[in-house]
Design a protein around this motif. Structure first.
Motif, PDB file in Angstrom:
ATOM      1  N   TRP A  26       0.822  -1.201   0.000  1.00  0.00           N
ATOM      2  CA  TRP A  26       0.000   0.000   0.000  1.00  0.00           C
ATOM      3  C   TRP A  26       0.862   1.260   0.000  1.00  0.00           C
ATOM      4  O   TRP A  26       0.593   2.213  -0.716  1.00  0.00           O
ATOM      5  CB  TRP A  26      -0.941  -0.013   1.199  1.00  0.00           C
ATOM      6  N   SER A  30       0.672   3.980  -2.970  1.00  0.00           N
ATOM      7  CA  SER A  30       0.159   5.324  -2.684  1.00  0.00           C
ATOM      8  C   SER A  30       1.263   6.378  -2.654  1.00  0.00           C
ATOM      9  O   SER A  30       1.144   7.419  -3.302  1.00  0.00           O
ATOM     10  CB  SER A  30      -0.611   5.334  -1.363  1.00  0.00           C
ATOM     11  N   PHE A  31       2.328   6.133  -1.910  1.00  0.00           N
ATOM     12  CA  PHE A  31       3.387   7.129  -1.792  1.00  0.00           C
ATOM     13  C   PHE A  31       4.397   7.008  -2.929  1.00  0.00           C
ATOM     14  O   PHE A  31       4.777   8.002  -3.539  1.00  0.00           O
ATOM     15  CB  PHE A  31       4.094   6.985  -0.439  1.00  0.00           C
ATOM     16  N   GLY A  34       2.305   7.258  -6.458  1.00  0.00           N
ATOM     17  CA  GLY A  34       1.502   8.478  -6.515  1.00  0.00           C
ATOM     18  C   GLY A  34       2.303   9.755  -6.320  1.00  0.00           C
ATOM     19  O   GLY A  34       1.897  10.811  -6.787  1.00  0.00           O
ATOM     20  N   PHE A  55      -2.570   6.919 -10.314  1.00  0.00           N
ATOM     21  CA  PHE A  55      -2.213   6.253  -9.065  1.00  0.00           C
ATOM     22  C   PHE A  55      -2.486   7.156  -7.865  1.00  0.00           C
ATOM     23  O   PHE A  55      -2.945   6.693  -6.823  1.00  0.00           O
ATOM     24  CB  PHE A  55      -0.750   5.809  -9.068  1.00  0.00           C
ATOM     25  N   ALA A  56      -2.200   8.429  -7.991  1.00  0.00           N
ATOM     26  CA  ALA A  56      -2.418   9.358  -6.876  1.00  0.00           C
ATOM     27  C   ALA A  56      -3.904   9.525  -6.575  1.00  0.00           C
ATOM     28  O   ALA A  56      -4.287   9.669  -5.412  1.00  0.00           O
ATOM     29  CB  ALA A  56      -1.787  10.707  -7.188  1.00  0.00           C
ATOM     30  N   GLN A  57      -4.750   9.505  -7.605  1.00  0.00           N
ATOM     31  CA  GLN A  57      -6.166   9.783  -7.405  1.00  0.00           C
ATOM     32  C   GLN A  57      -7.021   8.524  -7.244  1.00  0.00           C
ATOM     33  O   GLN A  57      -7.941   8.527  -6.435  1.00  0.00           O
ATOM     34  CB  GLN A  57      -6.710  10.614  -8.587  1.00  0.00           C
ATOM     35  N   SER A  60      -4.379   4.160  -5.717  1.00  0.00           N
ATOM     36  CA  SER A  60      -4.122   3.823  -4.314  1.00  0.00           C
ATOM     37  C   SER A  60      -5.406   3.400  -3.608  1.00  0.00           C
ATOM     38  O   SER A  60      -5.380   2.529  -2.744  1.00  0.00           O
ATOM     39  CB  SER A  60      -3.459   4.991  -3.592  1.00  0.00           C
ATOM     40  N   ILE A  61      -6.538   3.971  -3.982  1.00  0.00           N
ATOM     41  CA  ILE A  61      -7.819   3.585  -3.388  1.00  0.00           C
ATOM     42  C   ILE A  61      -8.189   2.172  -3.819  1.00  0.00           C
ATOM     43  O   ILE A  61      -8.582   1.337  -2.993  1.00  0.00           O
ATOM     44  CB  ILE A  61      -8.917   4.590  -3.775  1.00  0.00           C
ATOM     45  N   THR A  63      -6.191  -0.138  -4.858  1.00  0.00           N
ATOM     46  CA  THR A  63      -5.228  -1.048  -4.241  1.00  0.00           C
ATOM     47  C   THR A  63      -5.593  -1.310  -2.788  1.00  0.00           C
ATOM     48  O   THR A  63      -5.538  -2.449  -2.322  1.00  0.00           O
ATOM     49  CB  THR A  63      -3.803  -0.481  -4.337  1.00  0.00           C
ATOM     50  N   PHE A  64      -5.984  -0.275  -2.059  1.00  0.00           N
ATOM     51  CA  PHE A  64      -6.357  -0.435  -0.662  1.00  0.00           C
ATOM     52  C   PHE A  64      -7.545  -1.383  -0.517  1.00  0.00           C
ATOM     53  O   PHE A  64      -7.548  -2.270   0.336  1.00  0.00           O
ATOM     54  CB  PHE A  64      -6.677   0.927  -0.043  1.00  0.00           C
TER      55      PHE A  64
END
Length: 87
Positions: A26, A30-31, A34, A55-57, A60-61, A63-64
Motif C-alpha cells: 500500500w 500510494s506514496f 503516486g 495512481f495518486a487519485q 491507491s484507493i 489497491t487499498f
C-alpha cells in the motif's frame, strides 16, 4: 499449555508478517507511485489519464480495497491453519 503458547506466537508472527507485506504494498502504491514516481509514470496513460496522476487519485484507493480482501482471505487461511477460526 506451552505448545498452545508456541502455536499462538507462530500465528501472531504470520499475522504481523501479512500486515507488514500488505502495508508495504500500500505504501509503495500510494506514496511511491503516486508521489515519488509520479513524473516517470506520467509518460504512460491509463484510461486517458497520466499514470502517475491516476495512481495518486484512484490507484491507491483501488489497491487499498483489494488489499482488504487479500487480508481477509489470508487471515481466514491462517485461522484455519492454526485452528482459531470463529466458525
Amino acid at each position: 499449555m506451552e505448545a498452545q503458547k508456541q502455536k499462538m506466537k507462530a500465528y501472531w508472527r504470520k499475522n504481523l508478517q501479512t500486515l507488514v507485506i500488505l502495508l508495504l504494498i500500500w505504501f509503495m502504491v500510494s506514496f511511491g507511485f503516486g508521489i515519488l514516481l509520479a513524473e516517470p509514470l506520467n509518460e504512460y496513460n491509463l484510461g486517458g489519464f497520466k499514470l502517475g496522476f491516476w495512481f495518486a487519485q484512484q490507484g491507491s484507493i483501488y489497491t487499498f480495497v483489494i488489499l482488504i480482501f487479500v487480508y481477509v482471505w489470508r487471515m481466514n487461511r491462517l485461522d484455519r491453519e492454526f485452528d482459531v477460526n470463529e466458525e
